[in-house]
Write a protein that holds these residues in place. Structure first.
Motif, PDB file in Angstrom:
ATOM      1  N   PRO A 341       0.830  -1.213   0.000  1.00 42.49           N
ATOM      2  CA  PRO A 341       0.000   0.000   0.000  1.00 42.49           C
ATOM      3  C   PRO A 341       0.865   1.264   0.000  1.00 42.49           C
ATOM      4  O   PRO A 341       1.888   1.325   0.689  1.00 42.49           O
ATOM      5  CB  PRO A 341      -0.818  -0.112   1.291  1.00 42.49           C
ATOM      6  CG  PRO A 341      -0.777  -1.565   1.643  1.00 42.49           C
ATOM      7  CD  PRO A 341       0.544  -2.067   1.173  1.00 42.49           C
ATOM      8  N   ALA A 342       0.444   2.265  -0.776  1.00 40.06           N
ATOM      9  CA  ALA A 342       1.130   3.554  -0.822  1.00 40.06           C
ATOM     10  C   ALA A 342       0.217   4.610  -0.213  1.00 40.06           C
ATOM     11  O   ALA A 342      -0.881   4.868  -0.726  1.00 40.06           O
ATOM     12  CB  ALA A 342       1.483   3.921  -2.257  1.00 40.06           C
ATOM     13  N   VAL A 343       0.651   5.211   0.876  1.00 43.22           N
ATOM     14  CA  VAL A 343      -0.128   6.206   1.601  1.00 43.22           C
ATOM     15  C   VAL A 343       0.548   7.562   1.456  1.00 43.22           C
ATOM     16  O   VAL A 343       1.773   7.675   1.557  1.00 43.22           O
ATOM     17  CB  VAL A 343      -0.248   5.817   3.088  1.00 43.22           C
ATOM     18  CG1 VAL A 343      -0.855   6.953   3.908  1.00 43.22           C
ATOM     19  CG2 VAL A 343      -1.085   4.552   3.238  1.00 43.22           C
ATOM     20  N   VAL A 344      -0.240   8.588   1.197  1.00 45.93           N
ATOM     21  CA  VAL A 344       0.266   9.953   1.031  1.00 45.93           C
ATOM     22  C   VAL A 344      -0.089  10.780   2.263  1.00 45.93           C
ATOM     23  O   VAL A 344      -1.240  10.774   2.716  1.00 45.93           O
ATOM     24  CB  VAL A 344      -0.332  10.604  -0.228  1.00 45.93           C
ATOM     25  CG1 VAL A 344      -0.004  12.093  -0.272  1.00 45.93           C
ATOM     26  CG2 VAL A 344       0.182   9.905  -1.483  1.00 45.93           C
ATOM     27  N   VAL A 345       0.892  11.472   2.803  1.00 51.19           N
ATOM     28  CA  VAL A 345       0.668  12.463   3.857  1.00 51.19           C
ATOM     29  C   VAL A 345       1.279  13.764   3.356  1.00 51.19           C
ATOM     30  O   VAL A 345       2.502  13.905   3.303  1.00 51.19           O
ATOM     31  CB  VAL A 345       1.313  12.049   5.197  1.00 51.19           C
ATOM     32  CG1 VAL A 345       1.015  13.102   6.264  1.00 51.19           C
ATOM     33  CG2 VAL A 345       0.814  10.687   5.642  1.00 51.19           C
ATOM     34  N   SER A 346       0.437  14.709   2.949  1.00 51.63           N
ATOM     35  CA  SER A 346       0.904  15.954   2.343  1.00 51.63           C
ATOM     36  C   SER A 346       0.374  17.162   3.093  1.00 51.63           C
ATOM     37  O   SER A 346      -0.582  17.054   3.875  1.00 51.63           O
ATOM     38  CB  SER A 346       0.451  16.033   0.879  1.00 51.63           C
ATOM     39  OG  SER A 346       1.118  15.070   0.095  1.00 51.63           O
ATOM     40  N   GLY A 347       0.997  18.301   2.819  1.00 48.98           N
ATOM     41  CA  GLY A 347       0.523  19.528   3.444  1.00 48.98           C
ATOM     42  C   GLY A 347      -0.929  19.788   3.131  1.00 48.98           C
ATOM     43  O   GLY A 347      -1.739  20.104   4.013  1.00 48.98           O
ATOM     44  N   GLU A 348      -1.288  19.649   1.833  1.00 45.53           N
ATOM     45  CA  GLU A 348      -2.668  19.759   1.381  1.00 45.53           C
ATOM     46  C   GLU A 348      -2.936  18.643   0.380  1.00 45.53           C
ATOM     47  O   GLU A 348      -2.036  18.225  -0.340  1.00 45.53           O
ATOM     48  CB  GLU A 348      -2.921  21.102   0.685  1.00 45.53           C
ATOM     49  CG  GLU A 348      -2.755  22.335   1.548  1.00 45.53           C
ATOM     50  CD  GLU A 348      -2.998  23.600   0.741  1.00 45.53           C
ATOM     51  OE1 GLU A 348      -4.181  24.019   0.633  1.00 45.53           O
ATOM     52  OE2 GLU A 348      -2.027  24.152   0.206  1.00 45.53           O
ATOM     53  N   VAL A 349      -4.176  18.193   0.340  1.00 41.45           N
ATOM     54  CA  VAL A 349      -4.589  17.204  -0.656  1.00 41.45           C
ATOM     55  C   VAL A 349      -5.760  17.796  -1.419  1.00 41.45           C
ATOM     56  O   VAL A 349      -6.847  17.996  -0.864  1.00 41.45           O
ATOM     57  CB  VAL A 349      -4.989  15.864  -0.009  1.00 41.45           C
ATOM     58  CG1 VAL A 349      -5.487  14.895  -1.079  1.00 41.45           C
ATOM     59  CG2 VAL A 349      -3.802  15.262   0.741  1.00 41.45           C
ATOM     60  N   LEU A 350      -5.536  18.087  -2.704  1.00 46.65           N
ATOM     61  CA  LEU A 350      -6.537  18.757  -3.529  1.00 46.65           C
ATOM     62  C   LEU A 350      -6.977  17.897  -4.700  1.00 46.65           C
ATOM     63  O   LEU A 350      -7.496  18.412  -5.698  1.00 46.65           O
ATOM     64  CB  LEU A 350      -5.984  20.091  -4.039  1.00 46.65           C
ATOM     65  CG  LEU A 350      -5.476  21.062  -2.959  1.00 46.65           C
ATOM     66  CD1 LEU A 350      -4.904  22.315  -3.587  1.00 46.65           C
ATOM     67  CD2 LEU A 350      -6.588  21.419  -1.976  1.00 46.65           C
ATOM     68  N   VAL A 351      -6.789  16.596  -4.587  1.00 46.27           N
ATOM     69  CA  VAL A 351      -7.182  15.653  -5.631  1.00 46.27           C
ATOM     70  C   VAL A 351      -8.203  14.689  -5.032  1.00 46.27           C
ATOM     71  O   VAL A 351      -8.075  14.267  -3.877  1.00 46.27           O
ATOM     72  CB  VAL A 351      -5.965  14.861  -6.156  1.00 46.27           C
ATOM     73  CG1 VAL A 351      -6.363  13.957  -7.311  1.00 46.27           C
ATOM     74  CG2 VAL A 351      -4.866  15.808  -6.601  1.00 46.27           C
ATOM     75  N   GLY A 352      -9.219  14.336  -5.814  1.00 43.91           N
ATOM     76  CA  GLY A 352     -10.265  13.446  -5.339  1.00 43.91           C
ATOM     77  C   GLY A 352      -9.811  12.000  -5.190  1.00 43.91           C
ATOM     78  O   GLY A 352      -8.795  11.583  -5.751  1.00 43.91           O
ATOM     79  N   ARG A 353     -10.595  11.252  -4.448  1.00 48.57           N
ATOM     80  CA  ARG A 353     -10.248   9.855  -4.170  1.00 48.57           C
ATOM     81  C   ARG A 353     -10.147   9.037  -5.451  1.00 48.57           C
ATOM     82  O   ARG A 353      -9.296   8.157  -5.578  1.00 48.57           O
ATOM     83  CB  ARG A 353     -11.302   9.249  -3.234  1.00 48.57           C
ATOM     84  CG  ARG A 353     -10.992   7.838  -2.765  1.00 48.57           C
ATOM     85  CD  ARG A 353     -12.026   7.369  -1.765  1.00 48.57           C
ATOM     86  NE  ARG A 353     -12.098   8.266  -0.607  1.00 48.57           N
ATOM     87  CZ  ARG A 353     -13.004   8.152   0.360  1.00 48.57           C
ATOM     88  NH1 ARG A 353     -13.932   7.206   0.301  1.00 48.57           N
ATOM     89  NH2 ARG A 353     -12.989   8.985   1.381  1.00 48.57           N
ATOM     90  N   ARG A 354     -11.018   9.314  -6.418  1.00 45.00           N
ATOM     91  CA  ARG A 354     -11.009   8.536  -7.658  1.00 45.00           C
ATOM     92  C   ARG A 354      -9.692   8.729  -8.409  1.00 45.00           C
ATOM     93  O   ARG A 354      -9.093   7.759  -8.881  1.00 45.00           O
ATOM     94  CB  ARG A 354     -12.171   8.956  -8.549  1.00 45.00           C
ATOM     95  CG  ARG A 354     -12.241   8.207  -9.875  1.00 45.00           C
ATOM     96  CD  ARG A 354     -13.441   8.667 -10.690  1.00 45.00           C
ATOM     97  NE  ARG A 354     -14.702   8.438  -9.970  1.00 45.00           N
ATOM     98  CZ  ARG A 354     -15.891   8.801 -10.436  1.00 45.00           C
ATOM     99  NH1 ARG A 354     -15.990   9.418 -11.611  1.00 45.00           N
ATOM    100  NH2 ARG A 354     -16.987   8.569  -9.740  1.00 45.00           N
ATOM    101  N   GLU A 355      -9.219   9.982  -8.521  1.00 41.63           N
ATOM    102  CA  GLU A 355      -7.971  10.238  -9.217  1.00 41.63           C
ATOM    103  C   GLU A 355      -6.792   9.619  -8.483  1.00 41.63           C
ATOM    104  O   GLU A 355      -5.877   9.071  -9.099  1.00 41.63           O
ATOM    105  CB  GLU A 355      -7.753  11.744  -9.373  1.00 41.63           C
ATOM    106  CG  GLU A 355      -8.704  12.427 -10.334  1.00 41.63           C
ATOM    107  CD  GLU A 355     -10.025  12.807  -9.685  1.00 41.63           C
ATOM    108  OE1 GLU A 355     -10.235  12.464  -8.495  1.00 41.63           O
ATOM    109  OE2 GLU A 355     -10.854  13.462 -10.355  1.00 41.63           O
ATOM    110  N   LEU A 356      -6.817   9.700  -7.155  1.00 40.38           N
ATOM    111  CA  LEU A 356      -5.736   9.109  -6.369  1.00 40.38           C
ATOM    112  C   LEU A 356      -5.699   7.594  -6.544  1.00 40.38           C
ATOM    113  O   LEU A 356      -4.628   7.000  -6.719  1.00 40.38           O
ATOM    114  CB  LEU A 356      -5.919   9.462  -4.889  1.00 40.38           C
ATOM    115  CG  LEU A 356      -5.727  10.940  -4.529  1.00 40.38           C
ATOM    116  CD1 LEU A 356      -6.196  11.195  -3.098  1.00 40.38           C
ATOM    117  CD2 LEU A 356      -4.269  11.353  -4.684  1.00 40.38           C
ATOM    118  N   SER A 357      -6.851   6.988  -6.516  1.00 41.27           N
ATOM    119  CA  SER A 357      -6.922   5.535  -6.676  1.00 41.27           C
ATOM    120  C   SER A 357      -6.425   5.109  -8.049  1.00 41.27           C
ATOM    121  O   SER A 357      -5.719   4.100  -8.187  1.00 41.27           O
ATOM    122  CB  SER A 357      -8.361   5.057  -6.457  1.00 41.27           C
ATOM    123  OG  SER A 357      -8.464   3.661  -6.633  1.00 41.27           O
ATOM    124  N   ALA A 358      -6.782   5.886  -9.071  1.00 40.80           N
ATOM    125  CA  ALA A 358      -6.335   5.559 -10.427  1.00 40.80           C
ATOM    126  C   ALA A 358      -4.821   5.622 -10.541  1.00 40.80           C
ATOM    127  O   ALA A 358      -4.221   4.919 -11.362  1.00 40.80           O
ATOM    128  CB  ALA A 358      -6.975   6.507 -11.431  1.00 40.80           C
TER     129      ALA A 358
END
Length: 402
Positions: A341-358
């Motif tokens: 699994p790849a998990v992102v922890v960023s200052g801000e997250v401005l992308v939707g779950r669908r795009e991230l999953s893709a």
């Protein structure tokens, strides 16, 4: 559980190494029973040279160049055998320009050309990291500096030099005759294997190009962004016409044929990187490669991921740009074959779950949501990242067996 921290830097707030340390500390706070390792990454932008030096070794050499505002800037280049790694952000980085002085219609990439000229002697291969720039001049300043260093004195007329070094806003008035020396400059670099390690795979022009997609974060107003788009378009036409037909070598497949006209160089993935520095380097025969991929290979990221149960990555802001060659997308792609699994922890997250999953990203967490929270987080970036990582650790880490 074995966890690998593999982040990029967090804008101008944290270097990749500092971000990795903050994530490791936070994860250890939240899940002290886990084994946590770090693998800082970069995509060609800030941290490129330091990250490669930590892995490859080699010799760091200081070079003083012209900054984006014309003031001296101290850069460091990395020599590993006959290969030299250069970080353009040392010369043109956004961190070199105070917020109240950011204006990409005027900032120059001349220092990036001076940096490149300084390392050419004795270098068989030069890898130029592109990203995090304060400039939007299609690399015109870089071309001017290289012409001054490599071509006979007086090759570039004084009035042309003033416009080339005057920032993106000055490029619209340049014509083909002003740039007739470009073939000679390209020929002067023929013996060097020139590689541009780009942080994004966007073209020079268009809605996702250098001006429309990135100039606002460098201080441009909407009107200035439109002016820059027109100026860079005119400059690209003049420059590629002056250069004429070229062979593109290893990048020929990207252009469609080995003898494609240089006019298509502006459409290359990565031509818009670092305010168009990718385009200028392509004019000179450079190969444009994803910086995140280059660094991932150098640090053996796949092997590191394979030895862990979870990989955590991150950056200052995860947005549409992140899915176009940035570190978080590269980490997710490298983790997928190992079912890690790849998990992102960023200052801000401005992308939707669908795009991230893709993109192969399992989950994403923001350190701060909303303008006020972001502003507060910037007061202690390492501390707020550490605190967020601790909360994420408690979500992902299994309880220690009794």
């Amino acid at each position: 559980m074995r966890v690998l921290m593999a982040p990029d830097g967090f804008g101008t707030s944290l270097t990749p190494a500092q971000a990795a340390d903050a994530l490791r500390a936070g994860w250890s706070d939240g899940a002290p029973h886990d084994v946590v390792d770090v693998c800082p990454l970069a995509d060609g932008g800030p941290g490129f040279v330091a990250t490669l030096h930590a892995t490859l070794g080699g010799d760091l050499e200081p070079v003083t160049v012209t900054g984006p505002l014309g003031e001296p800037a101290l850069a460091a280049v990395l020599r590993v055998g006959s290969t030299v790694h250069v970080e353009s952000a040392h010369a043109v980085g956004l961190a070199l320009v105070p917020e109240d002085r950011r204006d990409p219609t005027r900032t120059t990439s001349r220092g990036a050309g001076e940096l490149l000229a300084a390392v050419l002697p004795g270098a068989h291969r030069v890898v130029v990291g592109l990203g995090g720039s304060a400039t939007n001049d299609a690399g015109a300043g870089l071309l001017l500096a290289l012409a001054d260093a490599l071509l006979p004195a007086g090759t570039v007329a004084p009035d042309v030099a003033a416009r080339l070094g005057g920032g993106g806003g000055a490029l619209g008035s340049l014509g083909v005759d002003d740039l007739r020396w470009l073939p000679d400059l390209r020929a002067a670099l023929r013996g060097t294997d020139l590689v541009a390690a780009v942080d994004v795979d966007v073209p020079l022009l268009g809605l996702q190009g250098a001006s429309a997609g990135f100039s606002a974060q460098k201080g441009a107003t909407q009107e200035q962004a439109q002016d820059l788009e027109r100026a860079l378009g005119a400059f690209a036409h003049a420059a590629t016409t002056a250069l004429g037909p070229v062979r593109t070598g290893p990048g020929a497949d990207l252009l469609g044929s080995p003898d494609a006209r240089a006019g298509r160089l502006s459409a290359l993935p990565g031509a818009g990187a670092a305010g168009g520095l990718g385009f200028a380097l392509a004019l000179l025969g450079a190969r444009l490669l994803p910086g995140a991929r280059l660094v991932a290979d150098a640090v053996d990221l796949p092997g590191r991921i394979a030895a862990h149960d979870l990989v955590v990555t991150g950056e200052g802001r995860t947005d549409w740009q992140s899915l176009h060659g940035k570190v978080v997308a590269e980490v997710a792609a490298r983790a997928l074959p190992y079912a890690v699994p790849a998990v992102v922890v960023s200052g801000e997250v401005l992308v939707g779950r669908r795009e991230l999953s893709a993109a192969g990203i399992t989950a994403a967490y923001a350190v701060a949501d909303g303008t006020d929270a972001v502003r507060a987080a910037l007061g202690d970036p390492a501390g707020t990242l550490r605190a967020r990582a601790a909360r994420v650790a408690r979500t992902w880490s299994p309880a220690r067996a009794s």
